[in-house]
Enzyme design. Structure first.
Site, PDB file in Angstrom:
ATOM      1  N   ASP A  25      87.811 -20.242  46.554  1.00 56.42           N
ATOM      2  CA  ASP A  25      87.059 -20.983  47.227  1.00 56.42           C
ATOM      3  C   ASP A  25      86.269 -22.134  47.650  1.00 56.42           C
ATOM      4  OD1 ASP A  25      85.678 -19.743  49.328  1.00 56.42           O
ATOM      5  OD2 ASP A  25      84.479 -18.256  48.860  1.00 56.42           O
ATOM      6  N   CYS A 248      83.248 -22.266  53.173  1.00 54.86           N
ATOM      7  CA  CYS A 248      84.870 -22.256  54.110  1.00 54.86           C
ATOM      8  C   CYS A 248      85.177 -23.036  54.659  1.00 54.86           C
ATOM      9  CB  CYS A 248      84.222 -20.814  54.786  1.00 54.86           C
ATOM     10  SG  CYS A 248      85.563 -20.345  55.951  1.00 54.86           S
TER      11      CYS A 248
HETATM   12  P1  HMG Z   1      98.082 -20.019  64.187  1.00 55.31           P
HETATM   13  O1  HMG Z   1      97.900 -21.450  64.236  1.00 55.31           O
HETATM   14  O2  HMG Z   1      97.191 -19.328  65.573  1.00 55.31           O
HETATM   15  O3  HMG Z   1      99.115 -19.821  63.651  1.00 55.31           O
HETATM   16  O4  HMG Z   1      97.532 -19.668  62.929  1.00 55.31           O
HETATM   17  P2  HMG Z   1     100.707 -18.863  64.705  1.00 55.31           P
HETATM   18  O5  HMG Z   1     100.673 -17.312  64.216  1.00 55.31           O
HETATM   19  O6  HMG Z   1      99.930 -19.310  65.804  1.00 55.31           O
HETATM   20  O7  HMG Z   1     101.502 -19.764  64.562  1.00 55.31           O
HETATM   21  C1  HMG Z   1     101.764 -20.982  64.251  1.00 55.31           C
HETATM   22  C2  HMG Z   1     102.667 -21.660  63.026  1.00 55.31           C
HETATM   23  O8  HMG Z   1     102.616 -21.792  62.050  1.00 55.31           O
HETATM   24  C3  HMG Z   1     104.548 -21.354  63.339  1.00 55.31           C
HETATM   25  O9  HMG Z   1     105.558 -21.504  62.773  1.00 55.31           O
HETATM   26  C4  HMG Z   1     104.538 -19.920  61.778  1.00 55.31           C
HETATM   27  O10 HMG Z   1     105.834 -19.763  61.162  1.00 55.31           O
HETATM   28  C5  HMG Z   1     103.127 -20.817  61.388  1.00 55.31           C
HETATM   29  P3  HMG Z   1     106.512 -22.728  64.220  1.00 55.31           P
HETATM   30  O11 HMG Z   1     107.114 -21.156  64.529  1.00 55.31           O
HETATM   31  O12 HMG Z   1     105.235 -23.024  65.435  1.00 55.31           O
HETATM   32  O13 HMG Z   1     107.288 -23.746  62.933  1.00 55.31           O
HETATM   33  N1  HMG Z   1     102.179 -20.627  60.124  1.00 55.31           N
HETATM   34  C6  HMG Z   1     102.216 -20.228  58.421  1.00 55.31           C
HETATM   35  N2  HMG Z   1     103.025 -21.178  58.095  1.00 55.31           N
HETATM   36  C7  HMG Z   1     102.544 -20.881  57.280  1.00 55.31           C
HETATM   37  N3  HMG Z   1     102.089 -19.983  56.069  1.00 55.31           N
HETATM   38  C8  HMG Z   1     100.866 -19.112  57.033  1.00 55.31           C
HETATM   39  C9  HMG Z   1     101.791 -19.100  58.657  1.00 55.31           C
HETATM   40  N4  HMG Z   1     101.202 -18.460  59.541  1.00 55.31           N
HETATM   41  C10 HMG Z   1     101.198 -19.450  59.940  1.00 55.31           C
HETATM   42  N5  HMG Z   1     100.905 -17.913  56.348  1.00 55.31           N
HETATM   43  C11 HMG Z   1      96.519 -18.542  60.957  1.00 55.31           C
HETATM   44  C12 HMG Z   1      96.571 -18.547  62.662  1.00 55.31           C
HETATM   45  C13 HMG Z   1      95.997 -17.229  60.777  1.00 55.31           C
HETATM   46  C14 HMG Z   1      97.830 -18.771  60.058  1.00 55.31           C
HETATM   47  C15 HMG Z   1      95.588 -20.063  60.660  1.00 55.31           C
HETATM   48  O14 HMG Z   1      94.601 -19.530  61.620  1.00 55.31           O
HETATM   49  C16 HMG Z   1      95.342 -19.676  59.530  1.00 55.31           C
HETATM   50  O15 HMG Z   1      96.203 -20.087  58.258  1.00 55.31           O
HETATM   51  N6  HMG Z   1      93.984 -19.345  58.464  1.00 55.31           N
HETATM   52  C17 HMG Z   1      93.411 -19.397  57.220  1.00 55.31           C
HETATM   53  C18 HMG Z   1      91.989 -19.594  57.777  1.00 55.31           C
HETATM   54  C19 HMG Z   1      91.294 -19.872  55.869  1.00 55.31           C
HETATM   55  O16 HMG Z   1      92.191 -20.136  54.906  1.00 55.31           O
HETATM   56  N7  HMG Z   1      90.103 -19.710  56.322  1.00 55.31           N
HETATM   57  C20 HMG Z   1      89.893 -20.197  54.615  1.00 55.31           C
HETATM   58  C21 HMG Z   1      89.508 -18.678  53.885  1.00 55.31           C
HETATM   59  S1  HMG Z   1      89.115 -17.222  54.077  1.00 55.31           S
HETATM   60  C22 HMG Z   1      86.900 -17.986  53.482  1.00 55.31           C
HETATM   61  O17 HMG Z   1      87.480 -18.195  52.604  1.00 55.31           O
HETATM   62  C23 HMG Z   1      86.182 -16.348  53.073  1.00 55.31           C
HETATM   63  C24 HMG Z   1      85.755 -15.427  52.048  1.00 55.31           C
HETATM   64  O18 HMG Z   1      86.092 -16.931  50.986  1.00 55.31           O
HETATM   65  C25 HMG Z   1      84.827 -14.598  51.708  1.00 55.31           C
HETATM   66  C26 HMG Z   1      83.755 -14.824  52.419  1.00 55.31           C
HETATM   67  O19 HMG Z   1      83.033 -15.819  52.190  1.00 55.31           O
HETATM   68  O20 HMG Z   1      82.950 -14.051  53.318  1.00 55.31           O
HETATM   69  C27 HMG Z   1      86.966 -15.303  51.301  1.00 55.31           C
HETATM   70 MG    MG Z   2      83.828 -17.395  50.490  1.00 54.96          MG
END
Ligand code: HMG
Ligand code: MG
Length: 309
Positions: A25, A248
């Protein structure tokens, strides 16, 4: 033990598990790419300071969080988690879980939202679609013998939707728990909560308090008050970030997490055991601030880092 002159407060745990999120984070929002070796050294220093739970990185889509695109390399550099030490990673979907499994990870965290708006911003899915994605991920992870944490973001307010009801939070907590998540972390992603809200949310949740964690960002300076309230109501796991790093990238106005040093100062003063050495941790955050090129926002880091006069 607390200083002479301290009155022991009642209703507090003897031990608190600090779940360190600085490497994930804390760094995920950094604009400049942090070198792999700096990330690895950060994690090693956190472990050396006595941390037993260090969230290391995320196996998310690299285009979404470029800073953590080196997740595989980082885990290969660090090697397996030492016996008894938790080194979880975030996974948003099956692809993320497969990457984590290939890297030899033993604990993963899925991250849901209490609100529709943040599910769409952070996961590019509706809230219910995101739960449908997580369900088989949690099942598969548990079948592989992994531990699973479930996050619920926006538990106390959402920058797009405004107020969030405790019932909304409770629904997602129950959904994650029913899937098989063993620890649920309640996220105040934008740091707006105040202590009365913390009690209201905890009271709405049926999961045992010792299976919950709290995850406060400190945008409005409330994180420490909210944490103390949660501890007084049975929570014993607290997420925090060394030096108060964090935010975030997909949540407007989210600043750093509660600083681990600020938390430790309070817990040490209350005589609550954590196993973490404050002096080593401050040295780590001072070193990390030098790597990032700006001072730590932690009050305690700044107080203890000033040379004696
Ligand atoms: P998307 O763009 O909708 O992906 O993202 P998709 O499912 O349509 O897939 C498109 C392409 O991405 C595909 O490849 C997948 O294989 C690839 P292609 O077939 O086109 O070649 N792909 C991946 N590649 C590598 N690793 C993966 C992956 N998934 C798909 N895991 C997705 C949807 C969920 C993946 C995207 O929105 C994402 O990665 N989001 C993460 C956001 C994030 O990390 N946010 C910060 C963390 S949360 C936070 O900080 C809050 C927390 O601290 C608690 C709080 O404070 O409240 C936890
Ligand atoms: Mg957080």
């Amino acid at each position: 033990m607390p200083e002479y002159g301290t009155t022991m407060l009642t209703g507090l745990p003897e031990h608190v598990t600090i779940y360190e999120v600085g490497a994930r984070d804390g760094l995920q929002n950094e604009k400049n790419l942090v070198p792999l070796e700096v990330k690895a050294e950060f994690v090693r220093r956190l472990l050396a300071a006595g941390h037993t739970a260090v969230e290391v990185t995320s196996f998310v889509r690299p285009e979404w969080v470029p800073q953590l695109a080196d997740a595989e390399e980082l885990l290969a550099t660090l090697g397996p988690a030492p016996e008894g030490i938790r080194m979880p990673v975030l996974v948003p979907n099956r692809r993320g879980l497969d990457r984590a499994l290939a890297a030899g990870v033993r604990e993963v965290a899925v991250f849901a939202s209490a609100t529709e708006a943040f599910a769409r911003k952070n996961l590019n899915r509706s809230l219910d679609e995101s739960l449908q994605v997580f369900e088989p991920v949690v099942t598969a992870a548990r079948a592989e013998g992994l531990a699973v944490r479930g996050y619920v973001s926006m538990c106390f307010g959402d920058p797009w939707e405004g107020a969030v009801t405790p019932a909304q939070v409770a629904r997602i907590v129950t959904a994650l728990r029913d899937m098989g998540a063993q620890e649920i972390s309640l996220g105040d992603t934008i740091g707006v909560a105040t202590p009365g809200q913390v009690v209201a949310v905890l009271d709405a949740i049926t999961v045992p308090r010792d299976e919950l964690a709290v995850h406060f960002h400190d945008t409005y300076g409330q994180a420490l008050s909210n944490t103390l309230t949660a501890l007084q109501h049975g929570v014993t796991t607290v997420d925090s970030s060394a030096g108060g790093l964090g935010g975030c990238p997909y949540a407007e106005s989210a600043t750093g997490n509660l600083a681990t040093e600020d938390l430790l100062w309070q817990l040490n003063g209350l005589g609550i055991h954590t196993g973490i050495d404050l002096t080593s941790l401050v040295a780590t955050s001072v070193w990390m601030a030098q790597q990032l090129g700006r001072p730590s926002p932690s009050r305690v880091v700044n107080a203890l880092a000033i040379p004696e006069i």
